[in-house]
Design an enzyme around this catalytic site. Structure first.
Site, PDB file in Angstrom:
ATOM      1  CG  ASP A 161       9.936   5.656  -7.485  1.00  0.00           C
ATOM      2  OD1 ASP A 161       9.216   5.410  -6.525  1.00  0.00           O
ATOM      3  OD2 ASP A 161      11.140   5.354  -7.579  1.00  0.00           O
TER       4      ASP A 161
HETATM    5  N1  URA Z   1      12.047   0.830  -6.291  1.00  0.00           N
HETATM    6  C1  URA Z   1      12.193   2.103  -6.660  1.00  0.00           C
HETATM    7  O1  URA Z   1      13.189   2.734  -6.354  1.00  0.00           O
HETATM    8  N2  URA Z   1      11.213   2.680  -7.373  1.00  0.00           N
HETATM    9  C2  URA Z   1      10.107   2.036  -7.751  1.00  0.00           C
HETATM   10  O2  URA Z   1       9.266   2.621  -8.398  1.00  0.00           O
HETATM   11  C3  URA Z   1       9.973   0.700  -7.361  1.00  0.00           C
HETATM   12  C4  URA Z   1      10.949   0.113  -6.619  1.00  0.00           C
END
Ligand code: URA
Length: 230
Positions: free
Chosen positions: A102
């Site tokens: 993310d």
């Molecule tokens: N889980 C999440 O919530 N975000 C990420 O970027 C990777 C795994």
């Protein structure tokens, strides 16, 4: 076409002498079939060669490990935000991210030019473990650990594979997943009443983030690529 023992020694698997025994023992496969003759020939660019089930990277495979800072999107092009590729020099901007982090998530992101390797790493079938450190509200307890281990159901009904949750201190836990659903760590933690404030990926399979600085990158060594391959 090249001799199998030569291909494997150049890939750093073992010495030529050790390789003769490894091959004779039937531990090496070419396109899925065991080959017991060290002098047998294969094409390293076209054949899938594996030792003990671990597939050898093809020549020319590049894998970059980037320490993604918060604020960058895992995408090759974005109209609003800087992409992770902007952190790489021009010669590596054609690489493909292996899965995604993310925008707010930090830490280990692999990028590669090898589509087959990419698929193996992101396919849920291969269950490659990915480790995260999460700073969150609340405190993880034994019931949360058990819920993660049992395979959690998220608020929208999606079912997760069994995962590991290890409390590291107040509001601080390690999470290990073997799949990669959208915002998965954040959603699993939120479902347990522990919203995540900061998330850092620290390892993927055998590759660890280590002390690479945020925004910095390095190429994986041949040995690391080999260990990633299976
Ligand atoms: N889980 C999440 O919530 N975000 C990420 O970027 C990777 C795994």
């Amino acid at each position: 076409m090249e001799r199998l023992d030569r291909i494997l020694s150049e890939a750093g698997v073992a010495s030529r002498r050790q390789l003769r025994d490894i091959i004779r023992a039937g531990r090496v496969t070419v396109n899925g079939a065991a080959v017991r003759d060290p002098g047998a020939k294969a094409d390293p660019a076209a054949d899938e060669i594996a030792v003990d089930g671990t597939v050898l990277a093809r020549p020319g495979t590049v894998v970059v490990l980037l320490h993604k800072p918060a604020g960058y999107v895992t995408s090759t092009d974005d109209p609003r935000d800087p992409t992770v590729l902007a952190l790489l020099p021009p010669e590596h901007r054609g690489l493909l991210p292996v899965g995604r982090l993310d925008k707010a998530t930090e830490g280990l992101l692999l990028l590669t030019n090898d589509g087959a390797l990419l698929h193996r790493l992101i396919s849920p079938r291969h269950r490659v473990p990915k480790g995260y450190e999460a700073w969150h509200e609340g405190q993880a307890g034994p019931e949360d650990v058990a819920a993660f281990a049992a395979g959690m159901t998220l608020r929208n009904g999606e079912v997760c594979l069994p995962a590991e949750l290890e409390p590291l201190g107040p509001g601080h836990s390690r999470v290990v997943l073997r799949e990669g659903k959208y915002h998965q760590v954040r959603r699993m933690m939120a479902a347990r009443g522990m919203p995540v404030k900061r998330l850092v990926r620290t390892f993927e399979g055998p590759v660890v983030l280590g002390d690479l600085a945020p925004g910095a990158w390095r190429r994986l060594t041949e040995e690391e690529i080999r260990r990633l391959g299976g």
